[in-house]
Write a protein that holds these residues in place. Structure first.
Motif, PDB file in Angstrom:
ATOM      1  N   ILE A  17       0.847  -1.189   0.000  1.00  0.00           N
ATOM      2  CA  ILE A  17       0.000   0.000   0.000  1.00  0.00           C
ATOM      3  C   ILE A  17       0.881   1.237   0.000  1.00  0.00           C
ATOM      4  CG2 ILE A  17      -1.791   1.280   1.223  1.00  0.00           C
ATOM      5  CD1 ILE A  17      -2.511  -1.424   2.583  1.00  0.00           C
ATOM      6  N   GLU A  18       0.576   2.145  -0.924  1.00  0.00           N
ATOM      7  CA  GLU A  18       1.235   3.456  -0.947  1.00  0.00           C
ATOM      8  C   GLU A  18       0.200   4.532  -0.654  1.00  0.00           C
ATOM      9  OE1 GLU A  18       4.671   4.028  -3.798  1.00  0.00           O
ATOM     10  OE2 GLU A  18       3.359   2.733  -4.999  1.00  0.00           O
ATOM     11  N   ILE A  19       0.590   5.515   0.163  1.00  0.00           N
ATOM     12  CA  ILE A  19      -0.294   6.629   0.483  1.00  0.00           C
ATOM     13  C   ILE A  19       0.410   7.919   0.090  1.00  0.00           C
ATOM     14  CG2 ILE A  19      -1.626   7.786   2.280  1.00  0.00           C
ATOM     15  CD1 ILE A  19      -1.412   5.191   3.914  1.00  0.00           C
ATOM     16  N   ILE A  20      -0.173   8.639  -0.859  1.00  0.00           N
ATOM     17  CA  ILE A  20       0.371   9.901  -1.333  1.00  0.00           C
ATOM     18  C   ILE A  20      -0.704  10.959  -1.134  1.00  0.00           C
ATOM     19  CG2 ILE A  20       1.282  11.181  -3.299  1.00  0.00           C
ATOM     20  CD1 ILE A  20       1.447   7.406  -3.310  1.00  0.00           C
ATOM     21  N   ALA A  21      -0.476  11.833  -0.149  1.00  0.00           N
ATOM     22  CA  ALA A  21      -1.471  12.848   0.224  1.00  0.00           C
ATOM     23  C   ALA A  21      -2.778  12.149   0.589  1.00  0.00           C
ATOM     24  CB  ALA A  21      -1.635  13.869  -0.890  1.00  0.00           C
ATOM     25  N   ASP A  22      -3.884  12.438  -0.142  1.00  0.00           N
ATOM     26  CA  ASP A  22      -5.168  11.821   0.185  1.00  0.00           C
ATOM     27  C   ASP A  22      -5.519  10.672  -0.757  1.00  0.00           C
ATOM     28  OD1 ASP A  22      -5.597  13.269  -2.097  1.00  0.00           O
ATOM     29  OD2 ASP A  22      -7.516  14.129  -1.448  1.00  0.00           O
ATOM     30  N   THR A  23      -4.513  10.109  -1.405  1.00  0.00           N
ATOM     31  CA  THR A  23      -4.735   9.037  -2.378  1.00  0.00           C
ATOM     32  C   THR A  23      -4.041   7.758  -1.929  1.00  0.00           C
ATOM     33  OG1 THR A  23      -4.903  10.619  -4.206  1.00  0.00           O
ATOM     34  CG2 THR A  23      -4.420   8.332  -4.779  1.00  0.00           C
ATOM     35  N   ILE A  24      -4.745   6.645  -2.041  1.00  0.00           N
ATOM     36  CA  ILE A  24      -4.198   5.320  -1.733  1.00  0.00           C
ATOM     37  C   ILE A  24      -4.013   4.552  -3.023  1.00  0.00           C
ATOM     38  CG2 ILE A  24      -4.675   3.075  -0.667  1.00  0.00           C
ATOM     39  CD1 ILE A  24      -6.162   4.518   1.512  1.00  0.00           C
ATOM     40  N   VAL A  25      -2.872   3.902  -3.157  1.00  0.00           N
ATOM     41  CA  VAL A  25      -2.636   2.978  -4.255  1.00  0.00           C
ATOM     42  C   VAL A  25      -2.318   1.616  -3.641  1.00  0.00           C
ATOM     43  CG1 VAL A  25      -1.304   2.443  -6.320  1.00  0.00           C
ATOM     44  CG2 VAL A  25      -1.719   4.838  -5.696  1.00  0.00           C
ATOM     45  N   VAL A  26      -3.144   0.621  -3.987  1.00  0.00           N
ATOM     46  CA  VAL A  26      -2.947  -0.740  -3.485  1.00  0.00           C
ATOM     47  C   VAL A  26      -2.411  -1.599  -4.618  1.00  0.00           C
ATOM     48  CG1 VAL A  26      -3.990  -2.707  -2.312  1.00  0.00           C
ATOM     49  CG2 VAL A  26      -4.948  -0.421  -1.998  1.00  0.00           C
ATOM     50  N   HIS A  27      -1.203  -2.124  -4.440  1.00  0.00           N
ATOM     51  CA  HIS A  27      -0.608  -3.031  -5.419  1.00  0.00           C
ATOM     52  C   HIS A  27      -0.778  -4.465  -4.920  1.00  0.00           C
ATOM     53  CE1 HIS A  27       1.294   0.489  -7.190  1.00  0.00           C
ATOM     54  NE2 HIS A  27       1.871   0.770  -6.041  1.00  0.00           N
ATOM     55  N   SER A  28      -1.189  -5.354  -5.798  1.00  0.00           N
ATOM     56  CA  SER A  28      -1.291  -6.772  -5.445  1.00  0.00           C
ATOM     57  C   SER A  28      -0.810  -7.614  -6.611  1.00  0.00           C
ATOM     58  CB  SER A  28      -2.730  -7.143  -5.064  1.00  0.00           C
ATOM     59  OG  SER A  28      -3.649  -6.763  -6.069  1.00  0.00           O
ATOM     60  N   ALA A  29      -0.161  -8.733  -6.287  1.00  0.00           N
ATOM     61  CA  ALA A  29       0.408  -9.594  -7.323  1.00  0.00           C
ATOM     62  C   ALA A  29       0.132 -11.052  -7.000  1.00  0.00           C
ATOM     63  CB  ALA A  29       1.915  -9.354  -7.456  1.00  0.00           C
ATOM     64  N   ILE A  30      -0.205 -11.820  -8.037  1.00  0.00           N
ATOM     65  CA  ILE A  30      -0.405 -13.263  -7.904  1.00  0.00           C
ATOM     66  C   ILE A  30       0.130 -13.960  -9.152  1.00  0.00           C
ATOM     67  CG2 ILE A  30      -2.505 -13.001  -6.507  1.00  0.00           C
ATOM     68  CD1 ILE A  30      -4.105 -13.881  -9.029  1.00  0.00           C
ATOM     69  N   ASP A  31       0.280 -15.276  -9.054  1.00  0.00           N
ATOM     70  CA  ASP A  31       0.477 -16.116 -10.231  1.00  0.00           C
ATOM     71  C   ASP A  31      -0.911 -16.488 -10.744  1.00  0.00           C
ATOM     72  OD1 ASP A  31       0.765 -18.461 -11.919  1.00  0.00           O
ATOM     73  OD2 ASP A  31       2.795 -18.688 -11.141  1.00  0.00           O
ATOM     74  N   ASN A  32      -1.235 -16.108 -11.977  1.00  0.00           N
ATOM     75  CA  ASN A  32      -2.585 -16.341 -12.496  1.00  0.00           C
ATOM     76  C   ASN A  32      -2.947 -17.821 -12.600  1.00  0.00           C
ATOM     77  OD1 ASN A  32      -0.577 -16.013 -14.768  1.00  0.00           O
ATOM     78  ND2 ASN A  32      -2.292 -16.836 -15.948  1.00  0.00           N
ATOM     79  N   LEU A  33      -1.943 -18.703 -12.745  1.00  0.00           N
ATOM     80  CA  LEU A  33      -2.227 -20.138 -12.866  1.00  0.00           C
ATOM     81  C   LEU A  33      -2.282 -20.851 -11.520  1.00  0.00           C
ATOM     82  CD1 LEU A  33      -0.038 -21.088 -15.969  1.00  0.00           C
ATOM     83  CD2 LEU A  33      -2.497 -20.630 -15.895  1.00  0.00           C
ATOM     84  N   LEU A  34      -1.809 -20.202 -10.464  1.00  0.00           N
ATOM     85  CA  LEU A  34      -1.790 -20.843  -9.150  1.00  0.00           C
ATOM     86  C   LEU A  34      -2.808 -20.187  -8.221  1.00  0.00           C
ATOM     87  CD1 LEU A  34       2.012 -21.646  -8.947  1.00  0.00           C
ATOM     88  CD2 LEU A  34       0.120 -23.267  -9.120  1.00  0.00           C
ATOM     89  N   LYS A  35      -2.449 -19.119  -7.514  1.00  0.00           N
ATOM     90  CA  LYS A  35      -3.460 -18.463  -6.681  1.00  0.00           C
ATOM     91  C   LYS A  35      -4.637 -18.001  -7.519  1.00  0.00           C
ATOM     92  CE  LYS A  35      -5.075 -16.735  -2.793  1.00  0.00           C
ATOM     93  NZ  LYS A  35      -5.802 -17.631  -1.864  1.00  0.00           N
ATOM     94  N   GLY A  36      -4.416 -17.728  -8.801  1.00  0.00           N
ATOM     95  CA  GLY A  36      -5.503 -17.322  -9.682  1.00  0.00           C
ATOM     96  C   GLY A  36      -6.257 -18.459 -10.324  1.00  0.00           C
TER      97      GLY A  36
END
Length: 328
Positions: free
Chosen positions: A281-300
């Motif tokens: 999670i990145e917080i820049i001023a009043d904005t949140i950016v949530v990055h998430s990563a998975i393997d599409n063939l496994l967790k996906g």
């Protein structure tokens, strides 16, 4: 030992599922069905399985099993169940999208539970049928669900971009999946209209409450210049303090075996060949950016299907899934 059958085992998700099950200490593969490859050894199609398993693809199925996985194309599981009388004791796990939405979840006295363990673990344990979540849906939801549960997405516009590897398009060749087009190239597709949006909103409402005023997810998916993995970035405005965010994520995921929050920047190779979802999670001023990563063939896909199978049969949900990432 639990006996497993696989319907549609010649594609990417079928291959991943076979690799997981042959190394699972509690599973025996009883059959792998494929209409197009019947009679071929599994290793003729999934060539990395040479020396690992010596059975042939079958043209048909049988019911001397405890669980059936559906790895065929979308719509095939529903058709199969309608056309066959599957004994009630056999558990079903569909990796396709036939039963993910509540309106589509019931068929022939079976009710499919949406198979995202992070929010439906107890229901999955009691289920006889599970609808595995979509790959994009898994990555996007896991980044946003804690915010929805904490009431932080009410009346908020969420803008999401996500990039996926070529295996997300399946094994059949198309104009946008062959090497000469995909290499050194990216492109958007299904802008604001991806098929996973329905299940994403369904889960967000489950966590936020049916009366929550959730705005739509404005999602732009991208085709990436790599074979496997999904990387998501979701952006929205937030009024509050950083500790509120930390508390929401800690409460949601502190005991989760595969979904992990980190304060460090994340990258795709952390999750490829694993069943993990890693979130930053990145917080820049009043904005949140949530990055998430998975393997599409496994967790996906196939990894999450095995995680669900473990829960359905009362095993440790991590059994057979302690996989190592690719580090180079």
């Amino acid at each position: 030992m639990v006996k497993a059958g696989i319907i549609g085992g010649a594609g990417y998700t079928g291959g991943e599922l076979i690799r997981l099950l042959i190394n699972h200490p509690k599973i025996e593969i009883a059959f792998v069905q494929s209409g197009s490859n019947a009679g071929n050894n599994l290793s003729k199609v999934h060539t990395d399985l040479i020396g690992e398993i010596d059975i042939l693809f079958s043209a048909t199925h049988h019911y001397n099993v405890d669980v059936i996985f559906f790895c065929a194309g979308h719509g095939e599981a529903k058709k199969f169940i309608q056309e066959n009388d599957i004994p009630n004791h056999i558990k079903l796990i569909d990796i396709g999208n036939d039963f993910r939405l509540a309106a589509d979840a019931s068929i022939k006295a079976r009710n499919f539970v949406y198979g995202l363990p992070e929010i439906n673990r107890e229901a999955i344990k009691q289920a006889d049928s599970v609808a595995n979540p979509g790959c994009f849906a898994t990555a996007i939801q896991l980044g946003l669900l804690p915010f929805a549960k904490a009431g932080l997405l009410n009346n908020i516009d969420v803008y999401t971009t996500g990039i996926t590897g070529s295996t997300g398009a399946g094994q059949s060749l198309s104009a946008t999946s062959h090497f000469s087009w995909r290499a050194n190239n990216i492109s958007p597709y299904k802008t604001l209209a991806h098929q996973h949006l329905g299940e994403i909103m369904q889960s967000l409402h489950q966590e936020a409450g049916s009366n929550a005023s959730l705005a739509a997810i404005n999602f732009v998916p991208w085709r990436g210049d790599f074979t496997r993995g999904i990387f998501i970035s979701s952006t929205f405005k937030f009024k509050g303090n950083k500790q509120t965010i930390i508390n929401a994520f800690d409460a949601a995921y502190h005991n989760e075996p595969f979904t992990k929050k980190t304060s460090d920047a994340i990258h795709l190779k952390q999750v490829v060949n694993t069943n993990k979802c890693i979130i930053n999670i990145e917080i820049i001023a009043d904005t949140i950016v949530v990055h998430s990563a998975i393997d599409n063939l496994l967790k996906g896909a196939s990894g999450q299907a095995v995680q669900n199978m473990n829960l359905m049969f009362g095993y440790d949900e991590t059994l057979g899934l302690r996989l190592k990432p690719t580090s180079f």
